[in-house]
Design a protein around this motif. Structure first.
Motif, PDB file in Angstrom:
ATOM      1  N   TYR A 903       0.914  -1.229   0.169  1.00  0.00           N
ATOM      2  CA  TYR A 903      -0.061  -0.034  -0.299  1.00  0.00           C
ATOM      3  C   TYR A 903       0.877   1.241  -0.311  1.00  0.00           C
ATOM      4  O   TYR A 903       0.164   2.488  -0.868  1.00  0.00           O
ATOM      5  CB  TYR A 903      -0.821  -0.247   0.644  1.00  0.00           C
ATOM      6  CG  TYR A 903      -1.827  -1.164   1.210  1.00  0.00           C
ATOM      7  CD1 TYR A 903      -2.821  -0.757  -0.231  1.00  0.00           C
ATOM      8  CD2 TYR A 903      -1.924  -2.594   1.689  1.00  0.00           C
ATOM      9  CE1 TYR A 903      -3.964  -2.211  -0.038  1.00  0.00           C
ATOM     10  CE2 TYR A 903      -3.068  -3.708   1.501  1.00  0.00           C
ATOM     11  CZ  TYR A 903      -3.364  -3.185   0.940  1.00  0.00           C
ATOM     12  OH  TYR A 903      -4.495  -4.554   0.488  1.00  0.00           O
ATOM     13  N   LEU A 918      -1.295  -3.537 -10.696  1.00  0.00           N
ATOM     14  CA  LEU A 918      -1.500  -1.779 -10.186  1.00  0.00           C
ATOM     15  C   LEU A 918      -0.330  -1.955  -8.934  1.00  0.00           C
ATOM     16  O   LEU A 918       0.172  -2.517  -8.338  1.00  0.00           O
ATOM     17  CB  LEU A 918      -2.559  -2.529  -8.871  1.00  0.00           C
ATOM     18  CG  LEU A 918      -2.904  -0.865  -8.749  1.00  0.00           C
ATOM     19  CD1 LEU A 918      -3.291  -0.181  -9.603  1.00  0.00           C
ATOM     20  CD2 LEU A 918      -4.026  -1.325  -7.777  1.00  0.00           C
ATOM     21  N   ALA A 920      -0.005   0.869  -6.895  1.00  0.00           N
ATOM     22  CA  ALA A 920      -1.196   2.629  -6.625  1.00  0.00           C
ATOM     23  C   ALA A 920      -0.219   3.042  -5.534  1.00  0.00           C
ATOM     24  O   ALA A 920      -0.822   3.091  -4.152  1.00  0.00           O
ATOM     25  CB  ALA A 920      -2.405   2.280  -6.424  1.00  0.00           C
ATOM     26  N   GLN A 922       0.438   5.404  -2.259  1.00  0.00           N
ATOM     27  CA  GLN A 922       0.059   6.074  -1.002  1.00  0.00           C
ATOM     28  C   GLN A 922       0.441   6.793   0.160  1.00  0.00           C
ATOM     29  O   GLN A 922       1.709   6.604   0.479  1.00  0.00           O
ATOM     30  CB  GLN A 922      -1.208   5.036  -0.244  1.00  0.00           C
ATOM     31  CG  GLN A 922      -1.887   4.274  -0.773  1.00  0.00           C
ATOM     32  CD  GLN A 922      -2.765   4.878  -1.425  1.00  0.00           C
ATOM     33  OE1 GLN A 922      -2.976   6.848  -1.237  1.00  0.00           O
ATOM     34  NE2 GLN A 922      -3.423   4.725  -2.635  1.00  0.00           N
ATOM     35  N   GLU A 983      -0.590  -1.155 -14.149  1.00  0.00           N
ATOM     36  CA  GLU A 983      -0.911  -0.528 -14.352  1.00  0.00           C
ATOM     37  C   GLU A 983      -1.390   0.677 -12.753  1.00  0.00           C
ATOM     38  O   GLU A 983      -1.434   0.067 -11.795  1.00  0.00           O
ATOM     39  CB  GLU A 983      -2.592  -0.562 -14.365  1.00  0.00           C
ATOM     40  CG  GLU A 983      -2.970  -1.723 -15.281  1.00  0.00           C
ATOM     41  CD  GLU A 983      -4.339  -2.034 -15.859  1.00  0.00           C
ATOM     42  OE1 GLU A 983      -5.414  -1.922 -14.523  1.00  0.00           O
ATOM     43  OE2 GLU A 983      -4.812  -2.899 -15.915  1.00  0.00           O
ATOM     44  N   VAL A 984      -1.051   2.588 -13.489  1.00  0.00           N
ATOM     45  CA  VAL A 984      -0.744   2.636 -12.577  1.00  0.00           C
ATOM     46  C   VAL A 984      -1.501   4.230 -11.870  1.00  0.00           C
ATOM     47  O   VAL A 984      -3.028   4.118 -13.465  1.00  0.00           O
ATOM     48  CB  VAL A 984       0.299   3.750 -13.007  1.00  0.00           C
ATOM     49  CG1 VAL A 984       0.278   4.904 -11.987  1.00  0.00           C
ATOM     50  CG2 VAL A 984       1.584   3.305 -13.402  1.00  0.00           C
ATOM     51  N   GLN A 985      -2.492   4.132 -10.563  1.00  0.00           N
ATOM     52  CA  GLN A 985      -3.422   4.785 -10.322  1.00  0.00           C
ATOM     53  C   GLN A 985      -2.566   5.188  -9.375  1.00  0.00           C
ATOM     54  O   GLN A 985      -2.439   5.510  -8.466  1.00  0.00           O
ATOM     55  CB  GLN A 985      -4.365   3.543  -9.120  1.00  0.00           C
ATOM     56  CG  GLN A 985      -5.154   4.132  -8.917  1.00  0.00           C
ATOM     57  CD  GLN A 985      -6.323   3.033  -8.403  1.00  0.00           C
ATOM     58  OE1 GLN A 985      -6.782   2.179  -8.646  1.00  0.00           O
ATOM     59  NE2 GLN A 985      -6.136   3.446  -6.707  1.00  0.00           N
ATOM     60  N   PRO A 986      -2.814   6.724  -9.384  1.00  0.00           N
ATOM     61  CA  PRO A 986      -2.391   7.609  -8.801  1.00  0.00           C
ATOM     62  C   PRO A 986      -3.225   8.260  -7.702  1.00  0.00           C
ATOM     63  O   PRO A 986      -4.233   7.684  -7.795  1.00  0.00           O
ATOM     64  CB  PRO A 986      -2.533   9.548  -9.894  1.00  0.00           C
ATOM     65  CG  PRO A 986      -2.526   8.798 -11.276  1.00  0.00           C
ATOM     66  CD  PRO A 986      -2.994   7.645 -11.121  1.00  0.00           C
ATOM     67  N   PRO A 987      -2.665   8.695  -6.689  1.00  0.00           N
ATOM     68  CA  PRO A 987      -3.266   8.681  -5.461  1.00  0.00           C
ATOM     69  C   PRO A 987      -3.968   9.747  -5.211  1.00  0.00           C
ATOM     70  O   PRO A 987      -2.942  11.055  -5.639  1.00  0.00           O
ATOM     71  CB  PRO A 987      -1.706   9.125  -4.571  1.00  0.00           C
ATOM     72  CG  PRO A 987      -0.508   9.586  -4.896  1.00  0.00           C
ATOM     73  CD  PRO A 987      -0.616   9.138  -6.587  1.00  0.00           C
TER      74      PRO A 987
END
Length: 1011
Positions: A903, A918, A920, A922, A983-987
């Motif tokens: 995380y 992923l 992602a 934090q 896959e990138v998930q911006p915070p």
């Protein structure tokens, strides 16, 4: 290639399953010059454990823990150790426990070995080696005379402590030129491969464990000590119930222990009741009674003081209570010499049986009680038993006569004279000394040995610090006069002069020196940080050339990494990593010292942590495949395997099901899924058969989740247990989908939905707006509400399936975000893992990181190098509420290593086998940067680093907690295998600048074809 066994099982001609037996076996053979250069393999296994030597070289030890009906065998390539044209020797020491414990089921003593040579003859058959030597009646054997078979049980989890008299044994017995004397005999053949109790051996399914020499950091303490006068460790459980050797289940008894104390002069004497647990209900001396109110000191060290007149005194101790299998510690001290005699000596011949091997102790009973299975219906001990009540009033030896049918002498085999544990923790006098620089510097091996200060009138005690927790085998080399005694005692914790002794575990080794310079490697696995060494009976100084630990664990590369702008989190990650490594042996184990037990439920969390640290799925698969072997003990599967304790924690079985699915999702191995699914169905259907009329699981078992005082009775409807059953049923449905089993997928989905509905209908409190902890067996709803139950409800999706799911889900989420003070709070690092999973599901990153800092930071403040079983001074600490924790190294507590990687770095798999991942990250908890590595199944790794660029207008310094009012830029760098889709998930609303580097996979075939 399947082994074609020609070897026979062999043993010595004596007892089939002797207690604490170390036996030596050897075979010599010629190795022709013309055979040199060929591959030579030695395959072997033993019951219970072995140490293998070839021409004096210690090769290895094993076998890995396994069920007796699927006993594993090991294979060693030994051609480099053979002497062409000369006589060669295979030597094996077999340690047979003769009892069941938490990692072994009692079988019988035996050795199986086969020496195979690579064949180059077409007549031999394609690829088939030829057999050069096998175990049969040409092997020689002798019971190790230097090993004291009366050494005490270490604990219910373990076998025996170690007492070695090097004067009684020639350490050259492993050499090829050793000449066996008349004490050696031909081995007895038990039978062919496949005979009972072992079945057909199976090849070892994991790599061999490491043996890395680790040396001490410093001498922590030096003292001049004088021992107390009389100590003994007595196996009361085995004495009262001889059949208890076949099980590790707890036992209860009503009984007395008696001896006669003789003194020649008036003196003051002290009876120590150290670490006797619940087996003390008072005592009497010459008819004068002493109860709990007479004791001084505090548990587990309590004392009774007597004034003894010259003469003989009858001492009677009520030892009634329960025990799993540890020894009863008897200890007494006085300034004047005391003698301890059997009460039978004072009675006329013929009145009571007088065995030839009697000791100073007799027992009365057991009057009632007996071996019981935990949490299953069994009659309570009859504490009103008339003979028991009358026996408590015996005031002298003659009073034994009316109890002739109850009186038995304790045999020598069950009494270990000189209890090294008590001698290590209780001393008559102790004087601390400054540590000479020459001794301190000599701890690290060098050209000069460390000379231990010598006192003609006292013993010398050193406490040696290895600097961090270790797990493996003690090894030392010393020069000492003949008869000098070296007592080794390991423990985990010291702080500012105070230490925590290993109550509940006899963690000792006694070595009696043969004279001159000798080396010894203990075959008994130990976990420790500190090693106390006491030199006794030396007539001249003892020199220590080295003392070291052979650190032994599952062979793993430390791929996973984590660093951040917060040094405290970095330390927490480091102790989590070290903890997990120490608790990876031939299975996951709960701790390297107290138990070394594969607890099934613990391993679910440990597997996830391991994936992020080491990526080792082979050990996980081995653990999971071991579990169904317990079906002969219970269809609900045992909570620790392979074990002689037939005990069930339903949640642990449910965690096993969940862990099976998580392993498939980790490596994508459908063959494992297909193999394990029938076993999952087998146990889940047995659990479903125990649902009551309300559709809820109601069961009498060990209904555990957390050490905290949540309401989880051993008989009733326990909410968290029902909820985790829902999750296990859902996991079974997911498995069925993977395997294309439409019928099973529908069945388990329906069962999960029905159970969820029953939970929502019967285990929800409208008044408290929360799920109650349980419904007791008498139908009474619990009036206790806990954070634990709400956490489990959220993780298992229970409120999402309620009729009023929107409001109920929001209420549960609120309880987890802002824990009601009236609810029972999280009580262990194990439960914190599930709490953090719930916080991750809610996106409460700040709360998670702050809790990790606070809870685990306490351990750091106390100097921890590993994660503790419990939080400091936790009120439910079962060992002692005043202790910081029981175990100072516990794998179920290493969760931060998983959550920081999954995380904070944000690396999580989206597809089985990590084909799609992923990222992602934090940036929570005030962190300004973080970087690290996560292993990828099958090889390779993902490196992630991120750094925040904080606008000057915020006025915030990097690393401080902040809530930016304008977007913050994150620089994110990813290095990943090119076969993995990222896959990138911006915070949040953070602007992210991404640098992504893809690395080609370097396969074995590519390496082979490279010019």
């Amino acid at each position: 290639m399947e082994t074609l066994w020609q070897a026979k099982w062999i043993w010595h001609p004596g007892e089939a399953s002797p207690r604490n037996d170390w036996s030596c076996f050897r075979k010599t053979f010629a190795w022709p010059d013309e055979e040199n250069g060929r591959r030579v393999s030695l395959k072997l296994t033993a019951d219970s454990r072995y140490v293998l030597y070839v021409n004096g070289h210690r090769v290895g030890q094993g076998p890995p823990r396994s069920w007796p009906f699927r006993l594993a065998y090991d294979e060693y390539e030994i051609s480099h150790l053979l002497k062409p044209g000369q006589t060669n020797a295979i030597a094996v020491m077999v340690m047979h426990f003769g009892i069941s414990n938490f990692y072994y089921l009692r079988g019988r003593g035996g050795l199986l070995a086969q020496l195979e040579v690579e064949s180059n003859s077409p007549l031999q058959g394609e690829g088939q080696p030829y057999v050069m030597a096998v175990t049969d009646d040409t092997w020689l054997t002798v019971t190790h005379p230097g090993h004291d078979r009366r050494s005490p049980r270490m604990s219910c989890q373990h076998a025996f402590a170690e007492k070695i008299d090097a004067r009684l044994w020639d350490e050259a017995w492993t050499e090829s030129d050793y000449k066996p004397g008349s004490e050696w005999h031909a081995a007895a053949v038990i039978g062919p491969v496949g005979c009972e109790p072992w079945g057909i051996p199976v090849s070892r399914d994991i790599p061999y464990l490491t043996e890395e020499p680790v040396y001490p950091r410093r001498v922590e303490r030096l003292g001049k000590v004088k021992p107390v006068q009389f100590t003994a460790a007595i196996d009361l459980r085995n004495h009262f119930y001889a059949e208890s050797t076949n099980t590790a289940n707890p036992a209860e008894f009503l009984g007395m222990l008696a001896t006669v104390v003789r003194c020649k002069q008036h003196c003051k004497a002290t009876l120590a009741l150290i670490d006797v647990g619940g087996t003390f209900r008072g005592c009497s001396l010459d008819g004068v009674h002493y109860d709990e109110s007479s004791l001084t000191g505090e548990a587990p060290e309590r004392f009774i003081h007597f004034d003894l007149e010259p003469g003989d005194h009858f001492l009677l101790i009520d030892v009634s209570g329960g025990t799993h299998g540890g020894g009863y510690h008897f200890a007494m001290d006085a300034e004047e010499t005391l003698e301890f005699l059997s009460p039978l000596m004072f009675l006329p011949a013929g009145n009571l049986t007088q065995e030839d091997d009697k000791t100073a102790f007799v027992t009365l009973g057991p009057f009632d009680g007996g071996i019981r299975y935990d949490h299953l219906p069994s009659p309570p001990m009859d504490e009103g038993h008339p003979d028991y009540l009358r026996a408590k009033e015996i005031s002298d030896v003659a009073g034994l006569l009316p109890f002739a049918s109850w009186v038995r002498s304790v045999p020598e085999a069950l009494v270990s004279r000189e209890d090294v544990f008590i001698l290590s923790v209780w001393k008559r006098h102790e004087v601390p000394l400054s540590i000479p620089g020459t001794l301190q510097n000599a701890v690290i091996p060098g050209p000069e040995p460390a000379e231990v200060p010598w006192f003609p009138d006292a013993d010398t005690e050193l406490v040696i610090d290895f600097g961090k927790e270790l797990s493996g085998y003690l090894e030392f080399e010393v020069e000492a006069p003949e008869g000098a005694v070296l007592d080794f005692y390991g423990f985990e914790f010291m702080h500012e002069g105070q230490r925590q002794d290993t109550y509940g575990l006899d963690h000792t080794l006694r070595y009696i020196c043969a004279g001159g310079r000798r080396r010894y490697t203990s075959p008994v696995r130990r976990g420790l940080r500190y090693c106390q060494v006491t030199v006794r009976n030396a007539v001249a100084p003892v020199r220590i050339y080295y003392l070291r630990m052979l650190q032994s664990n599952y062979p793993i590369a430390e791929i996973g990494q984590f660093q951040s702008s917060d040094p405290r989190l970095n330390e927490i990650w480091q102790i989590s990593q070290h903890t997990t490594r120490l608790c990876m042996e031939d299975t996951f184990v709960d701790c390297p010292m107290y138990e070394q037990t594969f607890w099934v439920g613990d391993a679910r969390n440990e597997a996830l942590i391991n994936y992020y640290l080491f990526g080792a799925d082979r050990i996980v698969e081995r653990c999971l495949r071991l579990v169904p072997g317990s079906k002969f003990q219970t269809p609900l599967y045992a909570n620790q395997v392979p074990s002689g304790w037939n005990s069930v924690i339903p949640n642990w079985t449910f965690f096993w099901v969940i862990a099976c699915l998580e392993l498939y999702r980790q490596n994508g191995d459908k063959s494992f899924a297909a193999d394990i699914f029938p076993h999952i169905e087998y146990t889940l259907k047995h659990y479903l058969s125990r649902l009551n009329d309300q559709g809820l699981l109601q069961i009498r078992s060990w209904n555990l989740l957390d050490w905290a005082p949540i309401d989880q009775p051993n008989d009733g409807i326990v909410s968290h247990q029902n909820m985790f059953l829902v999750k296990a049923l859902s996991a079974a449905a997911a498995f069925a989908t993977v395997l294309g089993n439409v019928e099973a997928e529908a069945f388990y989905s329906v069962q999960a939905s029905r159970l969820s509905a029953a939970i929502n209908a019967h285990l929800w409190s409208d008044e408290r707006q929360a799920y109650l902890d349980c419904i007791h067996a008498d139908g009474r709803p619990s009036d206790i509400f806990s954070v634990q139950t709400q956490v489990v409800a959220l993780l298992c999706g229970i409120p999402e399936q309620a009729d009023s799911k929107t409001s109920r889900l929001a209420t549960i989420e609120s309880h987890i975000r802002r824990q009601p003070s009236s609810f029972v709070q999280i009580g262990s690092p194990f439960m914190s893992f599930f709490y953090y999973e719930a916080l991750a599901k809610l996106g409460e990153w700040e709360v998670m990181i702050e809790d990790i800092r606070n809870q685990y930071g306490q351990m750091i403040d106390w100097g921890a190098t590993t994660c503790w079983e419990m939080y400091p001074h936790f009120s439910e600490n079962r060992a002692n509420p005043d202790l910081l924790t029981r175990s100072h190294c516990h794998a179920w507590s290493a969760g931060p290593a998983y959550f920081l990687g999954a995380y904070v770095l944000g690396v999580r798999s989206l597809e089985p086998g990590w084909s799609r991942v992923l990222i992602a990250p934090q940036p929570c908890g005030g962190l300004s940067w973080a970087r690290g590595t996560v292993p990828v199944p099958g090889g390779g790794r993902i490196d992630v680093s991120w750094r925040l660029e904080l606008p000057n207008s915020t006025g915030v310094t990097a690393g401080q907690e902040h809530t930016p009012t304008i977007p913050v830029r994150m620089h994110l760098r990813i290095v990943s295998p090119e076969a993995v889709h990222i896959e990138v998930q911006p915070p949040g609303e953070v602007e992210v600048v991404i640098e992504h580097i893809r690395v080609a996979l370097c396969s074995d075939s590519m390496q082979e074809t490279r010019p």
